[in-house]
Design a protein around this motif. Sequence first.
Motif, mmCIF file in Angstrom:
data_model
loop_
_atom_site.group_PDB
_atom_site.id
_atom_site.type_symbol
_atom_site.label_atom_id
_atom_site.label_comp_id
_atom_site.label_asym_id
_atom_site.label_seq_id
_atom_site.Cartn_x
_atom_site.Cartn_y
_atom_site.Cartn_z
ATOM 1 N N LEU A 114 0.831 -1.213 0.000
ATOM 2 C CA LEU A 114 0.000 0.000 0.000
ATOM 3 C C LEU A 114 0.860 1.256 0.000
ATOM 4 O O LEU A 114 0.518 2.256 -0.649
ATOM 5 C CB LEU A 114 -0.947 -0.012 1.199
ATOM 6 N N MET A 115 1.963 1.223 0.726
ATOM 7 C CA MET A 115 2.865 2.378 0.739
ATOM 8 C C MET A 115 3.465 2.605 -0.655
ATOM 9 O O MET A 115 3.608 3.756 -1.091
ATOM 10 C CB MET A 115 3.972 2.192 1.773
ATOM 11 N N ASN A 118 0.768 4.125 -2.729
ATOM 12 C CA ASN A 118 0.621 5.526 -2.324
ATOM 13 C C ASN A 118 1.747 6.388 -2.895
ATOM 14 O O ASN A 118 1.505 7.500 -3.391
ATOM 15 C CB ASN A 118 0.601 5.617 -0.799
ATOM 16 N N GLN A 121 1.041 6.928 -6.516
ATOM 17 C CA GLN A 121 -0.035 7.909 -6.686
ATOM 18 C C GLN A 121 0.478 9.326 -6.450
ATOM 19 O O GLN A 121 0.121 10.251 -7.188
ATOM 20 C CB GLN A 121 -1.191 7.600 -5.728
#
Length: 145
Positions: A114-115, A118, A121
């Motif tokens: 997820l990091m 992120n 993004q």
Amino acid sequence: MTDIRSNWHRRHKEGLSPGERAADTLRNGMGSWPFVGTFLASMGAWAVVNTYVLAADAWDPYPYILLNLFLSMLAGLQGAILLIAAKRQDAIASAMAQHDYETDVRAAAQIEMLMNINAEQLKLLQELRDIRVNPQGGSAGAGLP
């Protein structure tokens, strides 16, 4: 998460031998106030019956040698039962710690993923901001407000 643990406990309990179940049941019984109350009442009744009720014909007159023998045997058995139950609790705690560790490792991998998403993004957002500020940098961003 709770469902996984309850299933693990259910599977673990189903795999217990009759001796292990008996040790757990006895440990739970001996570690309760009803047991303590019953034990004290039984000892008091023993003393009253042998001292006052039967007086001259008592099967275990004061100083209650037979009662002492029974209490010594009970203490020996309780010690063994408690050790069996404690050993089982250690095994359960160890298995749960291993399960928690494995869960933590999986969670750390998911957090890392997820990091990374992120970070990607944020990188894309920065590129979009750069295009917005400097529309000559690319034709795709020229129409952005």
